[in-house]
Design an enzyme around this catalytic site. Structure first.
Site, PDB file in Angstrom:
ATOM      1  N   ILE A 175      -1.993 -40.023   4.970  1.00 34.91           N
ATOM      2  CA  ILE A 175      -2.651 -40.190   6.424  1.00 34.91           C
ATOM      3  C   ILE A 175      -1.750 -41.030   7.177  1.00 34.91           C
ATOM      4  O   ILE A 175      -1.738 -42.255   6.947  1.00 34.91           O
ATOM      5  CB  ILE A 175      -3.993 -40.933   6.175  1.00 34.91           C
ATOM      6  CG1 ILE A 175      -4.954 -39.789   5.354  1.00 34.91           C
ATOM      7  CG2 ILE A 175      -4.604 -41.342   7.412  1.00 34.91           C
ATOM      8  CD1 ILE A 175      -6.223 -40.514   4.943  1.00 34.91           C
ATOM      9  N   TYR A 176      -1.380 -40.594   8.361  1.00 37.13           N
ATOM     10  CA  TYR A 176      -0.463 -41.526   9.187  1.00 37.13           C
ATOM     11  C   TYR A 176      -0.782 -41.176  10.485  1.00 37.13           C
ATOM     12  O   TYR A 176      -1.310 -40.349  10.982  1.00 37.13           O
ATOM     13  CB  TYR A 176       1.113 -40.814   9.167  1.00 37.13           C
ATOM     14  CG  TYR A 176       1.684 -40.639   7.835  1.00 37.13           C
ATOM     15  CD1 TYR A 176       1.699 -41.764   6.911  1.00 37.13           C
ATOM     16  CD2 TYR A 176       2.012 -39.364   7.430  1.00 37.13           C
ATOM     17  CE1 TYR A 176       2.118 -41.460   5.501  1.00 37.13           C
ATOM     18  CE2 TYR A 176       2.515 -39.039   6.207  1.00 37.13           C
ATOM     19  CZ  TYR A 176       2.383 -39.798   5.173  1.00 37.13           C
ATOM     20  OH  TYR A 176       2.912 -39.776   4.017  1.00 37.13           O
ATOM     21  N   ARG A 177      -0.909 -42.188  11.212  1.00 38.12           N
ATOM     22  CA  ARG A 177      -1.581 -42.271  12.683  1.00 38.12           C
ATOM     23  C   ARG A 177      -0.460 -41.332  13.556  1.00 38.12           C
ATOM     24  O   ARG A 177       0.665 -41.483  13.212  1.00 38.12           O
ATOM     25  CB  ARG A 177      -1.557 -43.635  13.178  1.00 38.12           C
ATOM     26  CG  ARG A 177      -0.432 -44.299  13.891  1.00 38.12           C
ATOM     27  CD  ARG A 177      -0.867 -45.831  14.225  1.00 38.12           C
ATOM     28  NE  ARG A 177       0.263 -46.351  14.782  1.00 38.12           N
ATOM     29  CZ  ARG A 177       0.213 -47.636  15.054  1.00 38.12           C
ATOM     30  NH1 ARG A 177      -0.769 -48.549  14.758  1.00 38.12           N
ATOM     31  NH2 ARG A 177       1.174 -48.190  15.655  1.00 38.12           N
ATOM     32  N   ARG A 189       3.867 -41.361  13.272  1.00 44.05           N
ATOM     33  CA  ARG A 189       4.060 -42.545  12.712  1.00 44.05           C
ATOM     34  C   ARG A 189       4.042 -43.081  10.902  1.00 44.05           C
ATOM     35  O   ARG A 189       3.130 -43.225  10.453  1.00 44.05           O
ATOM     36  CB  ARG A 189       3.299 -43.741  13.288  1.00 44.05           C
ATOM     37  CG  ARG A 189       3.778 -45.235  13.223  1.00 44.05           C
ATOM     38  CD  ARG A 189       2.891 -46.203  13.614  1.00 44.05           C
ATOM     39  NE  ARG A 189       3.558 -47.536  13.696  1.00 44.05           N
ATOM     40  CZ  ARG A 189       3.807 -48.170  12.630  1.00 44.05           C
ATOM     41  NH1 ARG A 189       3.485 -47.896  11.584  1.00 44.05           N
ATOM     42  NH2 ARG A 189       4.425 -49.502  12.945  1.00 44.05           N
ATOM     43  N   LEU A 191       5.725 -44.654   7.852  1.00 43.15           N
ATOM     44  CA  LEU A 191       6.826 -45.680   7.423  1.00 43.15           C
ATOM     45  C   LEU A 191       7.868 -45.030   6.467  1.00 43.15           C
ATOM     46  O   LEU A 191       7.380 -44.273   5.538  1.00 43.15           O
ATOM     47  CB  LEU A 191       6.064 -46.911   6.744  1.00 43.15           C
ATOM     48  CG  LEU A 191       5.142 -47.571   7.832  1.00 43.15           C
ATOM     49  CD1 LEU A 191       4.695 -48.730   7.267  1.00 43.15           C
ATOM     50  CD2 LEU A 191       5.987 -47.883   9.201  1.00 43.15           C
ATOM     51  N   ARG A 194       6.946 -44.223   2.911  1.00 43.12           N
ATOM     52  CA  ARG A 194       5.690 -43.406   2.517  1.00 43.12           C
ATOM     53  C   ARG A 194       6.254 -41.928   2.110  1.00 43.12           C
ATOM     54  O   ARG A 194       7.526 -41.494   2.395  1.00 43.12           O
ATOM     55  CB  ARG A 194       4.910 -43.326   3.819  1.00 43.12           C
ATOM     56  CG  ARG A 194       4.306 -44.665   4.160  1.00 43.12           C
ATOM     57  CD  ARG A 194       3.198 -45.080   3.121  1.00 43.12           C
ATOM     58  NE  ARG A 194       2.133 -44.324   2.760  1.00 43.12           N
ATOM     59  CZ  ARG A 194       0.947 -44.166   3.645  1.00 43.12           C
ATOM     60  NH1 ARG A 194       0.970 -45.340   4.686  1.00 43.12           N
ATOM     61  NH2 ARG A 194       0.164 -43.541   3.528  1.00 43.12           N
ATOM     62  N   GLY A 195       5.472 -41.351   1.381  1.00 39.90           N
ATOM     63  CA  GLY A 195       5.675 -40.124   0.806  1.00 39.90           C
ATOM     64  C   GLY A 195       6.395 -39.163   2.045  1.00 39.90           C
ATOM     65  O   GLY A 195       7.218 -38.518   1.687  1.00 39.90           O
ATOM     66  N   GLU A 238      -2.683 -35.225  -4.879  1.00 36.87           N
ATOM     67  CA  GLU A 238      -4.035 -35.471  -4.166  1.00 36.87           C
ATOM     68  C   GLU A 238      -4.832 -34.571  -4.277  1.00 36.87           C
ATOM     69  O   GLU A 238      -6.070 -34.753  -4.424  1.00 36.87           O
ATOM     70  CB  GLU A 238      -3.571 -36.080  -2.597  1.00 36.87           C
ATOM     71  CG  GLU A 238      -2.717 -37.156  -2.648  1.00 36.87           C
ATOM     72  CD  GLU A 238      -1.396 -37.029  -2.839  1.00 36.87           C
ATOM     73  OE1 GLU A 238      -0.496 -38.035  -2.267  1.00 36.87           O
ATOM     74  OE2 GLU A 238      -0.771 -36.102  -2.883  1.00 36.87           O
ATOM     75  N   ASP A 287      -4.117 -52.178  15.871  1.00 38.25           N
ATOM     76  CA  ASP A 287      -4.323 -51.914  14.500  1.00 38.25           C
ATOM     77  C   ASP A 287      -4.911 -52.808  13.582  1.00 38.25           C
ATOM     78  O   ASP A 287      -5.734 -53.484  14.187  1.00 38.25           O
ATOM     79  CB  ASP A 287      -2.744 -52.009  14.000  1.00 38.25           C
ATOM     80  CG  ASP A 287      -1.890 -52.959  14.061  1.00 38.25           C
ATOM     81  OD1 ASP A 287      -2.800 -54.030  13.515  1.00 38.25           O
ATOM     82  OD2 ASP A 287      -0.875 -53.175  14.473  1.00 38.25           O
TER      83      ASP A 287
END
EC number: 4.1.1.98
Length: 488
Positions: A175-177, A189, A191, A194-195, A238, A287
């Site tokens: 889950i990325y914004r 967005r 980082l 992250r996967g 997941e 945020d």
């Protein structure tokens, strides 16, 4: 308590008084945030805005605004039952062979649950009842929240992003914004650790200059959403974990434009690609720290297809100074973390992420201390064992006579059992959340460990204090006469 899709969950919440339908016209620009914020702080229900100003798609908000609803989303009745979810994950992370017939028989229910792990691909799915492509795609028709006055643009907050690296068999869900950039453009967005970002980096090395396929699901079923924010082992997808929670295989369908599998019951799916090198400045946005973050460049996703159910529901949230939904999720998932940590460190009695610490920036651990320096070993273990804690800035370790969830207890331990010079561990140049503007360099900062345990010989040369406690006989005598004294 199992749910086939988000709509099943909404129906159950409504029957239990855990969901409020709002028929009055509410603006996704700021108003929804203020209403959801007040509702969450009052421990109120999930909200279904049926009449968003300027849109004909309802907005679901505050879905996981209480720990109880997080537990319900995981198929449990109460937050305390999430410890069992943690035990299952701990077993799957490091399975142990049974020590005998009795133990083997006791593990049969676990193996039955494992049968629900493989995702089931279907040919026809609700999420593809309506298919839009090319010029038909218009993200501005979605009631995407503009959460705070200083935000750069509307922001997709619950997008379940599906990616796959060139060397991996399984897909990654994260889950990325995503900032709305245009009718068919969003900023992804993610980082660097992250996967999804790692999958993209590997793709760029293997396929330089080639578009990278991505799909984003909005409004998936609760088990799949929560599977994406739970510390599942790297060997477990997941979707597989969602199947364990749900008690039935996760139904997925192949995306229209690529080979990525998306939740079949999702409300809306965005499909497209990221072209290596196409970047855009993202932010600023309010945020989960309670501040606006810095502007930074991130990849741009071009949306080529948008599919959705008939009469879709848009799932949204906001992030801000705790408490917000990420903080509430942290409180609930805290119970999942405890058994996982205890599997590796049996001396840990409790583990607590105070929500006012922005979900993960501070951890309090209580333990059964067994030797000098033991607290420092536990600190290092917390920082290194699960990637979820690589951004935890402060770890406080106390003895098991301290309640990790009671600040009065913790502060007493810190102020009476710590010497600042001896018992503080500082580690510089470690990974830090990019949203943490307090660090000297973006993404790189320091960590502090605080040993608030009683000190053993070898850790101090002084006679250690003995806690004051009334003897039991006196307590019992006073208990007998307390009511008759009529003091309170």
């Amino acid at each position: 308590m199992k749910y086939k899709d988000l709509r099943d969950f909404i129906d159950l919440l409504e029957k239990r008084g855990e969901l409020k339908r709002i028929t009055q016209e509410i603006d996704p620009y700021l108003e929804m945030t203020e209403i959801a914020d007040r509702t969450l702080r009052a421990k109120g229900p999930a909200l279904l805005f049926e009449n968003p100003k300027g849109y004909d798609i309802p907005v679901l908000a505050n879905l996981f605004g209480t720990p109880k609803r997080v537990a319900m989303g995981m198929g449990q009745e109460d937050v305390s039952e999430l410890r069992e979810v943690g035990k299952l994950l701990a077993f799957l992370k490091e399975p142990e062979p049974p020590k005998g017939i009795k133990e083997a028989l006791g593990q049969i229910p676990v193996y039955k649950q494992v049968l629900n792990m493989p995702a089931k691909e279907v040919k026809k799915a609700p999420c593809q009842e309506v298919i839009l492509q090319g010029d038909e795609v218009d993200l501005t028709k979605l009631p995407i929240q503009h959460c705070w006055p200083g935000d750069a643009a509307p922001l997709i907050t619950w997008g379940l992003t599906v990616t796959k690296g060139p060397y991996k068999k399984r897909q990654n869900l994260g889950i990325y914004r995503q900032q709305l950039l245009g009718k068919n453009k969003i900023i992804m967005r993610w980082l660097s650790h992250r996967g999804g970002a790692l999958d993209f980096q590997e793709w760029c090395k293997e396929n330089p200059g080639q578009p990278y396929p991505v799909s984003v699901a909005l409004g998936a079923d609760p088990a799949t959403i929560l599977g994406a924010v739970t510390p599942v082992p790297d060997t477990l997808s997941e979707y597989a974990f969602a199947g364990l929670l749900r008690g039935s295989k996760t139904e997925v369908v192949k995306s229209i434009s690529n080979d990525l599998q998306v939740p079949a019951s999702a409300e809306i799916v965005l499909e497209g690609y990221i072209m290596p090198g196409e970047m855009a400045p993202e932010g600023p946005y309010g945020d989960h720290t309670g501040y606006y973050n810095e502007v930074d460049d991130f990849p741009v996703m071009t949306v080529t297809h948008m599919t959705h159910r008939k009469n879709p529901i848009y799932h949204s949230t906001f992030t801000g100074r705790p408490p917000d939904e990420p903080a509430i999720l942290g409180v609930a998932l805290n119970e999942v973390f405890v058994p996982i940590l205890q599997k590796q460190f049996p001396e840990i009695v409790d583990f607590y992420l105070p929500p006012e610490g922005c979900s993960y920036r501070m951890a309090i651990v209580t333990m059964k201390k067994q030797y000098p320096g033991h607290a420092k070993r536990v600190m290092m273990g917390v920082w290194s064992y699960l990637r979820q804690f690589m951004y935890t800035k402060f770890v406080i370790v106390c003895d098991d006579d301290i309640n990790a969830r009671d600040w009065e207890d913790v502060i007493w331990a810190i102020t009476t059992r710590m010497d600042p010079a001896r018992d503080t561990t500082l580690i510089e140049n470690t990974p830090i959340d990019y949203l943490d503007f307090a660090s000297p360099v973006s993404g790189l900062g320091s960590k502090m460990g605080m040993d608030a345990t009683n000190k053993w010989p070898g850790e101090t040369n002084r006679e250690w204090g003995e806690p004051i406690e009334m003897d039991k006989a006196t307590k019992d005598r006073v208990d007998d006469i307390w009511q008759s004294l009529n003091i309170l």
